[in-house]
Design an enzyme around this catalytic site. Structure first.
Site, PDB file in Angstrom:
ATOM      1  CG  ASP A  10      43.662  60.238  20.858  1.00 37.92           C
ATOM      2  OD1 ASP A  10      44.720  60.621  20.323  1.00 37.92           O
ATOM      3  OD2 ASP A  10      42.573  60.206  20.249  1.00 37.92           O
ATOM      4  CG  ASP A  22      36.409  66.307  35.228  1.00 36.65           C
ATOM      5  OD1 ASP A  22      37.165  65.530  35.846  1.00 36.65           O
ATOM      6  OD2 ASP A  22      35.220  66.464  35.540  1.00 36.65           O
ATOM      7  CE1 TYR A  71      40.870  56.428  21.345  1.00 36.42           C
ATOM      8  CE2 TYR A  71      41.988  55.809  19.319  1.00 36.42           C
ATOM      9  CZ  TYR A  71      41.522  56.774  20.170  1.00 36.42           C
ATOM     10  OH  TYR A  71      41.703  58.088  19.853  1.00 36.42           O
ATOM     11  CE  LYS A 120      34.004  62.408  35.053  1.00 37.03           C
ATOM     12  NZ  LYS A 120      34.151  63.838  35.300  1.00 37.03           N
TER      13      LYS A 120
END
Ligand code: NAI
Length: 364
Positions: A250, A226, A125, A192
């Site tokens: 988000d 995930d 972002y 991640k």
């Protein structure tokens, strides 16, 4: 003089309707607030050449507290997101989104009570982007090749993902301090790190370092994003306060909202060291805008967060109680909740729902 002056940014799309409803409810609550309206949104481009006029940013700086409706960002154009620009220019580095199951809201779970703490200033972002085919993109692609960093196809558009020690320390510390202040037991960091070693890897390393400062007071664990999504859907009760880099936060916000009845009831806040801007998680919902169909609950619960921030804890609690009662009674609810609950009762308009909420408020 009113006790608090708050900048009200209606935004566009359903923001016009949700903020008007919120304003009516907060006034019915008896909060001593003077509203200073400032504009942002697609409709400002023609008159001001920008969707976010400087005067709007100035109005937030002046009053320090704002509540806003959503603003449309056309996808895939050069038009920058008003929300991202507002968060960056006011240094609103924390995005706080509590997600709580509410009886009657059509959630799939009854035991969701989590708090999303999303880093708000960097990650994908950051807005550092290179258009496909541009000279800058070509130079960057060449630079990566020269550095041996990897091959990027020449017809690529590129977005940069910076994650800093500074912003990560800030956001993780905020999550732990929030947990302490609100009697919460655990902070989970989502990342991640197995794939993006230098960005998410840094996030995890810094989160672990900060967690040590709180050892014995607040538990800490981490989840790969995930696996986190699966775990959240299988058993949301295992999570408490969850801290994310920007993009995952988000996505997880909408996912979590979906667990408890949808975007219509998910409130939020953007908080920085100096200013705070409260806003629902949802967007401008062009599909239902202007039809009096939207659910103003998320904006109204964002106002409850704002009242907490202003120190009006009793008013905030009263407002939440009134919302809970309207949902528990289940007689006057908007179409999104009717769909979520599978109810064949008629759906209320945004205005009818707001009237009902004010009626219940007046009884408390
Ligand atoms: P959206 O949140 O506006 O809508 C997604 C779906 O949820 C739609 O079907 C909509 O009708 C429904 N929905 C959302 N809020 C609702 C409410 N209060 N009551 C009933 N139904 C509701 O997301 P979408 O369609 O991806 O984005 C539309 C625009 O909003 C885009 O331009 C996007 O950039 C912008 N946006 C702005 C935000 C902000 O200003 N904070 C946040 C998210 C998106």
């Amino acid at each position: 003089m009113a006790k608090h002056t708050v900048t009200l940014i209606p935004g566009d799309g359903i923001g016009i309707e949700t903020t008007a409803a919120m304003q009516r409810v907060v006034e019915a609550l008896g909060a001593d607030i003077e509203w200073e309206t400032a504009e942002a949104g697609a409709h400002m481009v023609e008159s001001c050449g920008t969707p976010l006029p400087d005067s709007t940013i100035e109005a937030v700086r002046r009053n320090k507290v704002a509540i806003k409706g959503p603003v449309t960002t056309p996808v895939g154009t050069g038009f920058r997101s008003v929300n991202v620009a507002l968060r960056q220019s006011l240094n609103l580095n924390v995005c706080l989104r509590p997600v709580e199951a509410m009886q009657g809201a059509g959630g799939r779970y009854t035991d969701v009570d989590i708090v999303i703490v999303r880093e708000n200033s960097e990650d994908l972002y950051a807005g550092i982007e290179f258009e496909e085919g541009s000279e800058s993109a070509k130079r960057l692609i060449q630079f990566c090749a020269d550095e041996g960093a990897g091959t990027i196809r020449p017809d690529s558009g590129i977005s940069i993902k910076p994650i800093s020690i500074t912003a990560t320390q800030n956001i993780v510390r905020y999550a732990f301090e929030y947990a302490l202040k609100h009697g919460r037991k655990k902070v989970t960091a989502v990342h991640k790190a197995n794939i993006m070693k230098y960005s998410d890897g840094l996030f995890l390393r810094v989160a672990r370092e900060v967690a040590k400062e709180y050892e014995g007071r607040v538990e800490f664990d981490d989840n790969i994003v995930d696996a986190f999504c699966m775990n959240l859907v299988i058993d949301p009760s295992r999570f408490d306060v969850i801290v994310f880099p920007n993009l995952y936060g988000d996505i997880a916000s909408d996912l979590s909202a979906g667990l408890v009845g949808g975007l219509g009831i998910a409130p939020g806040a953007n908080i920085g060291p100096e200013y705070a801007v409260f806003e629902a998680v949802h967007g401008s919902a062009p599909d239902i805008a202007g039809k009096n169909l939207c659910n103003p609950t998320a904006e109204i619960l964002s106002a409850a967060m704002m009242l907490d921030h202003l120190g009006e804890l009793e008013l905030a609690a009263k407002l939440r109680e009134a919302v809970r009662r309207v949902y528990a009674e289940g007689e006057v609810l908007t179409q999104d909740i009717r769909k979520a609950t599978g109810s064949d009762k008629p759906a209320a308009t945004c205005t009818e729902f707001t009237d009902e909420l004010i009626r219940v408020l007046n009884q408390l």
